[in-house]
Design a protein around this motif. Structure first.
Motif, PDB file in Angstrom:
ATOM      1  N   ASP A  71       0.849  -1.209   0.130  1.00  0.00           N
ATOM      2  CA  ASP A  71      -0.107  -0.162   0.193  1.00  0.00           C
ATOM      3  C   ASP A  71       0.741   1.199   0.027  1.00  0.00           C
ATOM      4  N   ALA A  72       0.313   2.444   0.129  1.00  0.00           N
ATOM      5  CA  ALA A  72       1.065   3.503   0.078  1.00  0.00           C
ATOM      6  C   ALA A  72       1.967   3.833   1.002  1.00  0.00           C
ATOM      7  N   GLU A  73       1.530   3.282   2.206  1.00  0.00           N
ATOM      8  CA  GLU A  73       2.640   3.455   3.567  1.00  0.00           C
ATOM      9  C   GLU A  73       3.778   2.158   3.567  1.00  0.00           C
ATOM     10  N   GLY A  74       3.958   1.408   2.413  1.00  0.00           N
ATOM     11  CA  GLY A  74       4.672   0.337   2.306  1.00  0.00           C
ATOM     12  C   GLY A  74       4.441  -0.842   2.951  1.00  0.00           C
ATOM     13  N   LYS A  75       3.077  -0.987   3.582  1.00  0.00           N
ATOM     14  CA  LYS A  75       2.758  -2.400   4.033  1.00  0.00           C
ATOM     15  C   LYS A  75       2.625  -3.446   2.922  1.00  0.00           C
ATOM     16  N   LEU A  76       3.206  -4.583   3.195  1.00  0.00           N
ATOM     17  CA  LEU A  76       3.288  -5.360   2.225  1.00  0.00           C
ATOM     18  C   LEU A  76       1.909  -6.352   2.158  1.00  0.00           C
ATOM     19  N   LEU A  77       1.385  -6.463   1.112  1.00  0.00           N
ATOM     20  CA  LEU A  77       0.044  -7.055   0.886  1.00  0.00           C
ATOM     21  C   LEU A  77       0.381  -8.564   0.333  1.00  0.00           C
ATOM     22  N   LYS A  78       1.170  -8.583  -0.533  1.00  0.00           N
ATOM     23  CA  LYS A  78       1.364  -9.907  -1.247  1.00  0.00           C
ATOM     24  C   LYS A  78       2.742  -9.917  -1.672  1.00  0.00           C
ATOM     25  N   LEU A  98      -7.547  -7.893  -3.164  1.00  0.00           N
ATOM     26  CA  LEU A  98      -7.220  -6.392  -3.229  1.00  0.00           C
ATOM     27  C   LEU A  98      -8.427  -5.960  -3.181  1.00  0.00           C
ATOM     28  N   PRO A  99      -8.773  -4.991  -2.512  1.00  0.00           N
ATOM     29  CA  PRO A  99      -9.681  -3.941  -2.263  1.00  0.00           C
ATOM     30  C   PRO A  99      -9.706  -2.951  -3.340  1.00  0.00           C
ATOM     31  N   GLU A 100     -10.621  -2.187  -3.710  1.00  0.00           N
ATOM     32  CA  GLU A 100     -10.502  -0.996  -4.551  1.00  0.00           C
ATOM     33  C   GLU A 100      -9.368   0.022  -3.786  1.00  0.00           C
ATOM     34  N   GLY A 101      -8.710   0.684  -4.849  1.00  0.00           N
ATOM     35  CA  GLY A 101      -7.879   1.533  -4.400  1.00  0.00           C
ATOM     36  C   GLY A 101      -6.569   1.691  -5.359  1.00  0.00           C
ATOM     37  N   THR A 102      -5.394   2.144  -4.919  1.00  0.00           N
ATOM     38  CA  THR A 102      -4.190   2.085  -5.568  1.00  0.00           C
ATOM     39  C   THR A 102      -3.160   1.515  -4.963  1.00  0.00           C
ATOM     40  N   TRP A 103      -2.558   0.601  -5.474  1.00  0.00           N
ATOM     41  CA  TRP A 103      -1.362  -0.236  -4.915  1.00  0.00           C
ATOM     42  C   TRP A 103      -0.320  -0.116  -5.653  1.00  0.00           C
ATOM     43  N   ASP A 104       0.900  -0.220  -4.759  1.00  0.00           N
ATOM     44  CA  ASP A 104       2.175  -0.438  -5.700  1.00  0.00           C
ATOM     45  C   ASP A 104       2.591  -1.659  -5.947  1.00  0.00           C
ATOM     46  N   ALA A 105       2.860  -2.012  -7.207  1.00  0.00           N
ATOM     47  CA  ALA A 105       3.509  -3.191  -7.558  1.00  0.00           C
ATOM     48  C   ALA A 105       4.954  -3.135  -7.884  1.00  0.00           C
TER      49      ALA A 105
END
Length: 143
Positions: A71-78, A98-105
């Motif tokens: 996420d934007a704060e750097g918390k790893l989701l996958k 993934l919920p709706e929103g913007t994620w960094d891959a």
């Protein structure tokens, strides 16, 4: 014959309310369980199919790809790492909650004969669609 009650003392037939089937008795509980399962499924985070199409030259020498979605704060989701003895397929597909929103891959690519990993970044803008497709190219300096 003392054990047999006289016909006038026989037990009366069951009342109509007592004749309910076992299913009818448990129907409210089954409906509540069904409603709970439905609400749990609907309110959960939807699973998305994220695909990265590997375009351009240089991918044949790739031996490993490490995907990290945060996420934007750097918390790893996958995070998932894959290894390829003879190069990756033309498309890498992942299933991600993934919920709706913007994620960094971020994809870290390891090439044959090199310990350094090439970092590729792409934003994932997630809407209502289940499928997310991104095209990736290796930078010209590492081809």
């Amino acid at each position: 014959m003392a054990d047999t009650p006289p016909p006038s003392e026989a037990t009366p037939p069951p009342r109509p309310q007592e004749r309910k089937s076992a299913l009818a008795k448990r129907l409210p509980l089954l409906l509540l369980v069904g409603l709970g399962l439905y609400l749990w499924q609907v309110t959960g985070t939807p699973e998305r199919d994220v695909a990265f199409q590997l375009a351009g030259p240089g991918w044949a020498s790739v031996r490993a790809v490490d995907l990290q979605i945060s996420d934007a704060e750097g918390k790893l989701l996958k995070r998932e790492e894959r290894f390829f003895p003879s190069g990756p397929p033309p498309e890498l597909a992942y299933k991600v909650d993934l919920p709706e929103g913007t994620w960094d891959a971020e994809l870290f690519v390891k090439r044959e004969g090199s310990d350094a990993r090439v970092r590729l970044e792409t934003p994932l803008v997630v809407g209502e669609d289940r499928f997310i497709v991104r095209e990736l190219q290796l930078p010209a300096a590492v081809r």
